[in-house]
Design a protein around this motif. Structure first.
Motif, PDB file in Angstrom:
ATOM      1  N   LEU A   1     -31.959  -5.369  86.599  1.00 42.59           N
ATOM      2  CA  LEU A   1     -30.954  -4.407  86.632  1.00 42.59           C
ATOM      3  C   LEU A   1     -29.992  -4.528  85.965  1.00 42.59           C
ATOM      4  N   PHE A   2     -29.339  -5.844  85.956  1.00 49.79           N
ATOM      5  CA  PHE A   2     -28.145  -6.296  85.054  1.00 49.79           C
ATOM      6  C   PHE A   2     -28.575  -6.238  83.636  1.00 49.79           C
TER       7      PHE A   2
ATOM      8  N   CYS B   1     -25.841  -4.601  91.556  1.00 53.83           N
ATOM      9  CA  CYS B   1     -27.236  -4.980  91.503  1.00 53.83           C
ATOM     10  C   CYS B   1     -27.923  -5.427  92.517  1.00 53.83           C
TER      11      CYS B   1
ATOM     12  N   LYS C   1     -30.380  -3.047  94.849  1.00 50.18           N
ATOM     13  CA  LYS C   1     -31.677  -3.668  95.183  1.00 50.18           C
ATOM     14  C   LYS C   1     -31.978  -3.573  96.620  1.00 50.18           C
TER      15      LYS C   1
ATOM     16  N   ASP D   1     -32.770  -8.290  90.509  1.00 46.20           N
ATOM     17  CA  ASP D   1     -31.529  -8.174  90.122  1.00 46.20           C
ATOM     18  C   ASP D   1     -31.086  -8.325  88.769  1.00 46.20           C
TER      19      ASP D   1
END
Length: 285
Positions: A224-225, A271, A275, A221
């Motif tokens: 991705l952020f 995110c 996932k 997460d």
């Protein structure tokens, strides 16, 4: 915390927001504020943390959030993490014990690693406040033993399960990654007991184990952020109201999730959903 009500689990997920939701509660129990800030997933903590005069890590809740209708406890209040954990445990215990016959008790098994005396003390305090101790049995098996027990319970009845093989088990949880190397017994057996130092050939033996809070699915997460934030005009550094780069200053008590505000919060939620979607794809790379 919603309009004076405390919601847990699935109910909380239905009304999750950046200003009223506390995640990773049990992962923070017994840790100092500095230890919590050092963890890579600390940017996902949605309510601000601070220390009280006794040095305990607490969450500040407004009167609208905590909903305590007691004149002497009006206004903002600091809730230590064990007290918040006790709220969750008491609600869980109330559900589980509703069908117990007189004299029956429950056995709670905690699989999170307790790395210090402070973490063990904080968990016991939460269990006592929730009225689970001393009336009910509580044990802590740790993630490695629990993972090995789950594997053997599932596979011990299968053909070829007990052939004296070495098996490596890897489990990536939300905040903790666990690896266990075990050796299965030479013959099939339905006994699911796991011993770390075991010479009994009917039970698997744990040869090695390890856990790390630097390995967890929440780190995906975070990645991705960090990758998507610049494209949306957001700050990729942190969404954590508890980040405090200067150790000589007091931690923030703002309920915002940083200058990114609600846009950053929506990206965080996206995110997490991405996932989960990727985890269902066999060829996700």
């Amino acid at each position: 915390f919603s309009n004076g009500k405390r919601l847990f689990g699935d109910e909380a997920l239905m009304q999750i927001s950046s200003e009223t939701t506390l995640s990773f509660l049990f992962a923070m129990l017994g840790k100092s504020l500095a230890e919590i800030r050092a963890l890579p997933w600390s940017q996902f903590i949605r309510l601000p943390l601070e220390e009280d005069e006794k040095g305990r890590v607490c969450v500040r809740l407004s009167e609208r959030q905590h909903g305590l209708e007691i004149p002497s406890l009006s206004g903002d209040l600091l809730f230590p993490l064990p007290a918040l954990a006790a709220m969750y445990l008491a609600d869980l215990h109330r559900q589980l014990s509703s069908g117990l016959a007189p004299g029956e008790t429950l056995h709670y098994v905690f699989t999170r690693p307790l790395r210090s005396a402070q973490e063990s003390e904080a968990l016991r305090a939460a269990l006592a406040i929730a009225d689970i101790l001393p009336a009910h049995r509580v044990s802590v098996s740790g993630p490695a033993a629990s993972l090995a027990a789950a594997y053997w319970r599932k596979t011990s009845g299968l053909a070829g399960a007990g052939e004296g093989r070495n098996v490596l088990l890897v489990d990536v949880g939300m905040c903790v990654g666990t690896a266990v190397l075990l050796r299965t017994p030479p013959a099939q057996n339905n006994n699911s007991n796991i011993n770390n130092n075991n010479n009994n050939s009917t039970e698997p033996e744990i040869l090695g184990q390890g856990t790390s809070e630097l390995v967890g699915s929440v780190l995906l997460d975070c990645a991705l952020f960090q990758s998507l934030a610049p494209a949306l005009g957001l700050q990729p550094t942190s969404t954590n109201p508890n980040s405090n780069p200067n150790p000589n200053t007091s931690p923030s008590t703002s309920s915002n999730t940083s200058s990114n505000g609600k846009r950053g919060w929506r990206l965080l939620q996206g995110c997490e959903k991405l996932k989960k979607l990727l985890s269902t794809l066999q060829d996700a790379r």
